[in-house]
Scaffold this motif. Sequence first.
Motif, PDB file in Angstrom:
ATOM      1  N   ILE A  94      -3.162   5.252  -1.724  1.00  0.00           N
ATOM      2  CA  ILE A  94      -4.089   6.091  -0.969  1.00  0.00           C
ATOM      3  C   ILE A  94      -3.520   7.491  -0.917  1.00  0.00           C
ATOM      4  O   ILE A  94      -2.396   7.694  -0.425  1.00  0.00           O
ATOM      5  N   SER A  95      -4.263   8.464  -1.418  1.00  0.00           N
ATOM      6  CA  SER A  95      -3.782   9.849  -1.436  1.00  0.00           C
ATOM      7  C   SER A  95      -4.490  10.676  -0.378  1.00  0.00           C
ATOM      8  O   SER A  95      -5.694  10.906  -0.458  1.00  0.00           O
ATOM      9  N   GLY A  96      -3.719  11.133   0.600  1.00  0.00           N
ATOM     10  CA  GLY A  96      -4.231  12.055   1.598  1.00  0.00           C
ATOM     11  C   GLY A  96      -3.681  13.445   1.385  1.00  0.00           C
ATOM     12  O   GLY A  96      -3.448  14.187   2.348  1.00  0.00           O
TER      13      GLY A  96
ATOM     14  N   ILE B 225       0.837  -1.193   0.000  1.00  0.00           N
ATOM     15  CA  ILE B 225       0.000   0.000   0.000  1.00  0.00           C
ATOM     16  C   ILE B 225       0.874   1.246   0.000  1.00  0.00           C
ATOM     17  O   ILE B 225       1.765   1.391   0.844  1.00  0.00           O
ATOM     18  N   GLY B 226       0.611   2.146  -0.944  1.00  0.00           N
ATOM     19  CA  GLY B 226       1.283   3.432  -0.965  1.00  0.00           C
ATOM     20  C   GLY B 226       0.402   4.485  -0.315  1.00  0.00           C
ATOM     21  O   GLY B 226      -0.817   4.464  -0.480  1.00  0.00           O
ATOM     22  N   VAL B 227       1.019   5.404   0.416  1.00  0.00           N
ATOM     23  CA  VAL B 227       0.265   6.457   1.098  1.00  0.00           C
ATOM     24  C   VAL B 227       0.903   7.805   0.805  1.00  0.00           C
ATOM     25  O   VAL B 227       2.028   8.069   1.245  1.00  0.00           O
ATOM     26  N   ILE B 228       0.199   8.643   0.050  1.00  0.00           N
ATOM     27  CA  ILE B 228       0.638  10.016  -0.185  1.00  0.00           C
ATOM     28  C   ILE B 228       0.112  10.884   0.949  1.00  0.00           C
ATOM     29  O   ILE B 228      -1.040  10.777   1.339  1.00  0.00           O
ATOM     30  N   GLY B 229       0.989  11.746   1.474  1.00  0.00           N
ATOM     31  CA  GLY B 229       0.613  12.523   2.650  1.00  0.00           C
ATOM     32  C   GLY B 229       0.779  11.706   3.919  1.00  0.00           C
ATOM     33  O   GLY B 229       0.003  11.827   4.867  1.00  0.00           O
ATOM     34  N   ALA B 230       1.823  10.891   3.948  1.00  0.00           N
ATOM     35  CA  ALA B 230       1.999   9.914   5.024  1.00  0.00           C
ATOM     36  C   ALA B 230       2.391  10.534   6.357  1.00  0.00           C
ATOM     37  O   ALA B 230       2.367   9.849   7.382  1.00  0.00           O
TER      38      ALA B 230
ATOM     39  N   ALA C 271       5.591   4.994   1.992  1.00  0.00           N
ATOM     40  CA  ALA C 271       5.087   6.262   2.520  1.00  0.00           C
ATOM     41  C   ALA C 271       5.686   7.410   1.733  1.00  0.00           C
ATOM     42  O   ALA C 271       6.909   7.484   1.556  1.00  0.00           O
ATOM     43  N   PHE C 272       4.821   8.317   1.266  1.00  0.00           N
ATOM     44  CA  PHE C 272       5.264   9.394   0.393  1.00  0.00           C
ATOM     45  C   PHE C 272       4.931  10.758   0.985  1.00  0.00           C
ATOM     46  O   PHE C 272       3.909  10.938   1.656  1.00  0.00           O
ATOM     47  N   GLY C 273       5.812  11.713   0.694  1.00  0.00           N
ATOM     48  CA  GLY C 273       5.590  13.090   1.101  1.00  0.00           C
ATOM     49  C   GLY C 273       6.379  14.019   0.211  1.00  0.00           C
ATOM     50  O   GLY C 273       7.117  13.579  -0.676  1.00  0.00           O
ATOM     51  N   ARG C 274       6.221  15.317   0.432  1.00  0.00           N
ATOM     52  CA  ARG C 274       6.957  16.298  -0.371  1.00  0.00           C
ATOM     53  C   ARG C 274       8.454  16.232  -0.081  1.00  0.00           C
ATOM     54  O   ARG C 274       9.277  16.312  -0.976  1.00  0.00           O
TER      55      ARG C 274
END
Length: 233
Positions: A68-70, A3-8, A29-32
């Motif tokens: 999942i994009s948060g 599972i990928g999570v943008i805005g982690a 886990a992804f972020g800027r």
Amino acid sequence: MHIGVIGATGGIGSRVVTEALRRGHLVSAFGRDTSQVEETRENITWADVDVLDAASIAAVLPGLDVLISGFQPGNAAKDFADTVRRSIADPTVYATAARALLTALESHPRTRLIVIGGAGSLEVEPGVVRADHDELIHESLDALGLPREYAAAVRGHRDALTVLRTSNRLWTYFSPAEDIAPGERTGRFRTGGDQPVLDADGRSRISVEDAAVALVDEAELPRFVQRRFTVGY
């Protein structure tokens, strides 16, 4: 699952990461800018992603079952007022992000996408959407203690849902309850579609922790592909 999570690092995204790891999933886990993240948990890796750039998103999709994009402008968990200001300044950013996500998925059409959006596009009465009526938006914003100018961001979330609804990708849109805040993980809530789920007092509310439970539930067992869903107590 992977599972990928943008805005982690965000309020909801960080709980989604924790919930997914708790259930034994592998998490990207992804972020800027994740260079300062200190991580000691297993089965998680961190990487930078620009959610407004389809190529940046596409580069991290290989191997993911669900993304999942948060996404929110700024980091609401650390500086909520800054996110509110940024959202008011450019409410089109949510639709822009939706388009970039869908474009990225063109090269990975089997990857499912779950977008965490807003509650303002829910129908408060049959056929009546709060985001379409100033007085209804202002009533909600006043109750939540948000500036009325934030109505532009509420409509921005609605526009992102409209973008998704024109796509044949494997998308799901999550509208949290109108009142969402850090609280307890109970795992006990009700699920709805295009109308808010109200409690015995007529309130639409959910903890951030239980919203994360609902999101990982949907990742594991998809019930709302090419549809929107919501949750509440």
